[in-house]
Design a protein around this motif. Structure first.
Motif, PDB file in Angstrom:
ATOM      1  N   TYR A 111       0.725  -1.318  -0.026  1.00 42.07           N
ATOM      2  CA  TYR A 111       0.014   0.021   0.106  1.00 42.07           C
ATOM      3  C   TYR A 111       0.813   1.139   0.055  1.00 42.07           C
ATOM      4  CZ  TYR A 111      -3.692  -3.069   1.201  1.00 42.07           C
ATOM      5  OH  TYR A 111      -4.845  -4.065   1.169  1.00 42.07           O
ATOM      6  N   GLU A 112       0.355   2.280  -0.801  1.00 40.37           N
ATOM      7  CA  GLU A 112       1.272   3.314  -0.821  1.00 40.37           C
ATOM      8  C   GLU A 112       0.390   4.779  -0.355  1.00 40.37           C
ATOM      9  OE1 GLU A 112       3.504   5.872  -4.478  1.00 40.37           O
ATOM     10  OE2 GLU A 112       2.394   4.314  -4.982  1.00 40.37           O
ATOM     11  N   GLN A 113      -0.711   5.041  -1.011  1.00 44.53           N
ATOM     12  CA  GLN A 113      -1.480   6.151  -0.670  1.00 44.53           C
ATOM     13  C   GLN A 113      -3.040   5.804  -0.843  1.00 44.53           C
ATOM     14  OE1 GLN A 113      -0.097   9.675  -2.901  1.00 44.53           O
ATOM     15  NE2 GLN A 113      -1.646  10.987  -1.980  1.00 44.53           N
ATOM     16  N   HIS A 173      -2.370   2.924 -12.447  1.00 44.86           N
ATOM     17  CA  HIS A 173      -2.128   2.514 -10.998  1.00 44.86           C
ATOM     18  C   HIS A 173      -2.800   1.031 -10.655  1.00 44.86           C
ATOM     19  CE1 HIS A 173      -0.431   6.443 -10.145  1.00 44.86           C
ATOM     20  NE2 HIS A 173      -1.196   6.960 -10.741  1.00 44.86           N
ATOM     21  N   LEU A 174      -2.279   0.398  -9.938  1.00 40.83           N
ATOM     22  CA  LEU A 174      -2.827  -0.742  -9.239  1.00 40.83           C
ATOM     23  C   LEU A 174      -3.476  -0.430  -7.917  1.00 40.83           C
ATOM     24  CD1 LEU A 174      -3.284  -3.769  -9.435  1.00 40.83           C
ATOM     25  CD2 LEU A 174      -1.299  -4.183  -8.114  1.00 40.83           C
ATOM     26  N   THR A 175      -4.514  -0.671  -7.777  1.00 44.04           N
ATOM     27  CA  THR A 175      -5.261  -0.191  -6.568  1.00 44.04           C
ATOM     28  C   THR A 175      -6.206  -1.278  -5.719  1.00 44.04           C
ATOM     29  OG1 THR A 175      -7.456   0.365  -7.750  1.00 44.04           O
ATOM     30  CG2 THR A 175      -5.928   1.965  -7.739  1.00 44.04           C
ATOM     31  N   ALA A 176      -6.390  -1.128  -4.382  1.00 49.82           N
ATOM     32  CA  ALA A 176      -7.238  -1.834  -3.708  1.00 49.82           C
ATOM     33  C   ALA A 176      -8.597  -1.079  -3.100  1.00 49.82           C
ATOM     34  CB  ALA A 176      -6.474  -2.475  -2.503  1.00 49.82           C
ATOM     35  N   ILE A 177      -9.653  -1.419  -3.426  1.00 51.35           N
ATOM     36  CA  ILE A 177     -10.688  -0.987  -2.878  1.00 51.35           C
ATOM     37  C   ILE A 177     -11.188  -1.631  -1.703  1.00 51.35           C
ATOM     38  CG2 ILE A 177     -13.055  -0.100  -3.136  1.00 51.35           C
ATOM     39  CD1 ILE A 177     -12.430  -0.127  -6.168  1.00 51.35           C
ATOM     40  N   ARG A 178     -11.231  -1.266  -0.572  1.00 45.18           N
ATOM     41  CA  ARG A 178     -11.627  -1.802   0.754  1.00 45.18           C
ATOM     42  C   ARG A 178     -12.812  -1.052   1.537  1.00 45.18           C
ATOM     43  NH1 ARG A 178      -6.047  -1.356   3.913  1.00 45.18           N
ATOM     44  NH2 ARG A 178      -6.054   0.814   2.962  1.00 45.18           N
ATOM     45  N   LEU A 197     -16.036   3.377   1.348  1.00 41.64           N
ATOM     46  CA  LEU A 197     -15.187   2.613   0.580  1.00 41.64           C
ATOM     47  C   LEU A 197     -13.871   3.622   0.434  1.00 41.64           C
ATOM     48  CD1 LEU A 197     -17.152   1.287  -2.537  1.00 41.64           C
ATOM     49  CD2 LEU A 197     -16.129  -0.124  -0.606  1.00 41.64           C
ATOM     50  N   THR A 198     -12.844   2.751   0.637  1.00 42.98           N
ATOM     51  CA  THR A 198     -11.416   3.334   0.323  1.00 42.98           C
ATOM     52  C   THR A 198     -10.799   2.931  -0.653  1.00 42.98           C
ATOM     53  OG1 THR A 198     -10.222   2.161   2.003  1.00 42.98           O
ATOM     54  CG2 THR A 198     -11.253   4.052   2.903  1.00 42.98           C
ATOM     55  N   LEU A 199      -9.998   3.657  -1.313  1.00 42.05           N
ATOM     56  CA  LEU A 199      -9.002   3.221  -2.555  1.00 42.05           C
ATOM     57  C   LEU A 199      -7.585   3.290  -1.935  1.00 42.05           C
ATOM     58  CD1 LEU A 199      -9.583   3.515  -6.275  1.00 42.05           C
ATOM     59  CD2 LEU A 199      -7.562   4.391  -5.295  1.00 42.05           C
ATOM     60  N   SER A 200      -6.783   2.388  -2.198  1.00 44.11           N
ATOM     61  CA  SER A 200      -5.406   2.568  -1.953  1.00 44.11           C
ATOM     62  C   SER A 200      -4.503   2.339  -3.325  1.00 44.11           C
ATOM     63  CB  SER A 200      -4.891   1.497  -0.712  1.00 44.11           C
ATOM     64  OG  SER A 200      -5.473   1.897   0.319  1.00 44.11           O
ATOM     65  N   ILE A 201      -3.779   3.270  -3.606  1.00 43.75           N
ATOM     66  CA  ILE A 201      -2.737   2.943  -4.548  1.00 43.75           C
ATOM     67  C   ILE A 201      -1.727   1.992  -4.223  1.00 43.75           C
ATOM     68  CG2 ILE A 201      -0.998   4.118  -6.332  1.00 43.75           C
ATOM     69  CD1 ILE A 201      -4.002   5.176  -6.702  1.00 43.75           C
ATOM     70  N   MET A 202      -1.536   1.002  -4.852  1.00 45.95           N
ATOM     71  CA  MET A 202      -0.678  -0.039  -4.635  1.00 45.95           C
ATOM     72  C   MET A 202       0.817  -0.199  -5.442  1.00 45.95           C
ATOM     73  SD  MET A 202      -3.419  -3.213  -4.088  1.00 45.95           S
ATOM     74  CE  MET A 202      -2.018  -4.323  -3.485  1.00 45.95           C
ATOM     75  N   HIS A 203       1.809  -0.730  -4.967  1.00 47.18           N
ATOM     76  CA  HIS A 203       2.983  -0.794  -5.650  1.00 47.18           C
ATOM     77  C   HIS A 203       2.804  -1.972  -6.468  1.00 47.18           C
ATOM     78  CE1 HIS A 203       5.170   2.110  -3.349  1.00 47.18           C
ATOM     79  NE2 HIS A 203       5.131   1.699  -2.301  1.00 47.18           N
ATOM     80  N   PHE A 204       3.440  -2.105  -7.639  1.00 51.11           N
ATOM     81  CA  PHE A 204       3.490  -2.989  -8.679  1.00 51.11           C
ATOM     82  C   PHE A 204       4.487  -4.302  -7.877  1.00 51.11           C
ATOM     83  CE2 PHE A 204       1.459  -0.241 -11.584  1.00 51.11           C
ATOM     84  CZ  PHE A 204       0.543  -1.033 -11.974  1.00 51.11           C
ATOM     85  N   ALA A 205       4.411  -5.481  -8.301  1.00 51.58           N
ATOM     86  CA  ALA A 205       5.077  -6.420  -7.537  1.00 51.58           C
ATOM     87  C   ALA A 205       6.639  -6.276  -8.002  1.00 51.58           C
ATOM     88  CB  ALA A 205       4.812  -8.008  -8.270  1.00 51.58           C
TER      89      ALA A 205
END
Length: 273
Positions: free
Chosen positions: A107-109, A148-153, A159-167
């Protein structure tokens, strides 16, 4: 009142949920300008050529990627624009996964997502379905021509969205030197260490923690602005080197037991979201 920084829709299956995106954080930083010591004149940085020292105007500056020492490939803005991902106002969900499968290091932002006009029912449906299934969504998002790769939680009513780092951006633990491999703690040491951890345990309260350095810097600046004399703080004493791990654990636990008891709130049983 916060203003949305982006608007679009979440897409899963044939369902579209119009949303607005908001910042979750307002960063508090302290900025300094560079001044000439003798008279406080503001210092401005100029872009100069490393060979002849001449100042170079902005319209004469191009991007270059170093392929070998002092050899560059010049890349124009047109080159980059031709490769930009196609602009989209849709957050396309690709998978729903269990949250515990994602290492927080990815997780980034983070951002808040709220329903746009007329989308409250669809938004609540998605939020409730994710809570019920205990899943989070992995999705792609394009902002400012960058994918961007993101995670919605789900987070309470939002709902929140987090920008993610790629593998391939994550440094592997295997690349870190000196990580222990075959060391096992002694049972007695482990038992006392667990007692120490439990003695220091509490419910997480984010308001308890402060950026103490920033607060001290602001206080110092305010005192200087008012003409007060600043007294340097004494240097903190260095902690003694731990020689006997068992003795250190026992001393730490004994010190905590001597402290006056403080009322701690009863723990509530965690409820799955």
């Amino acid at each position: 009142m916060p203003r949305p920084i982006w608007s679009g829709s979440i897409s899963f299956g044939l369902v579209n949920v119009p949303i607005k995106m908001y910042n979750t954080v307002k960063k508090k930083t302290i900025s300094f300008n560079q001044l000439r010591k003798s008279d406080g004149c503001r210092i401005r940085l100029k872009k100069t050529c490393a060979i002849d020292g001449a100042e170079v105007p902005s319209d004469q500056i191009v991007k270059g990627y170093e392929v070998s020492p002092d050899r560059y490939v010049v890349v124009t803005q047109e080159d980059l624009d031709s490769l930009n991902p196609k602009a989209s106002k849709t957050i396309e969900i690709e998978d729903f996964v269990l949250s515990e499968q994602i290492n927080p290091i990815y997780y980034e932002q983070s951002y808040y997502l709220s329903p746009d006009k007329g989308a409250a029912k669809a938004y609540t449906l998605l939020l409730s379905a994710m809570k019920e299934s205990k899943r989070i969504a992995i999705a792609k998002l394009i902002i400012r021509n960058k994918q961007h790769l993101t995670a919605i939680r789900p987070d309470g009513r939002a709902l929140t969205l987090s920008i993610m780092h790629f593998a391939d951006e994550i440094v592997s633990k295997d690349d870190i030197d000196d990580l222990p491999t075959d060391i096992q703690p002694e049972k007695r040491e482990l038992n006392i260490a667990v007692q120490l951890v439990e003695s220091l345990s509490a419910d997480f309260d984010p308001t308890k923690y402060h950026d103490e350095y920033r607060e001290k810097v602001i206080e110092m600046i305010e005192q200087k602005a008012e003409g007060q004399q600043i007294v340097n703080q004494p240097a903190a004493e260095q902690g003694a080197k731990v020689v006997d791990l068992m003795a250190a654990l026992e001393a730490s636990l004994a010190a905590i037991k001597k402290e006056p008891p403080t009322a701690k709130p009863r723990r509530k049983k965690a409820r799955a979201q």
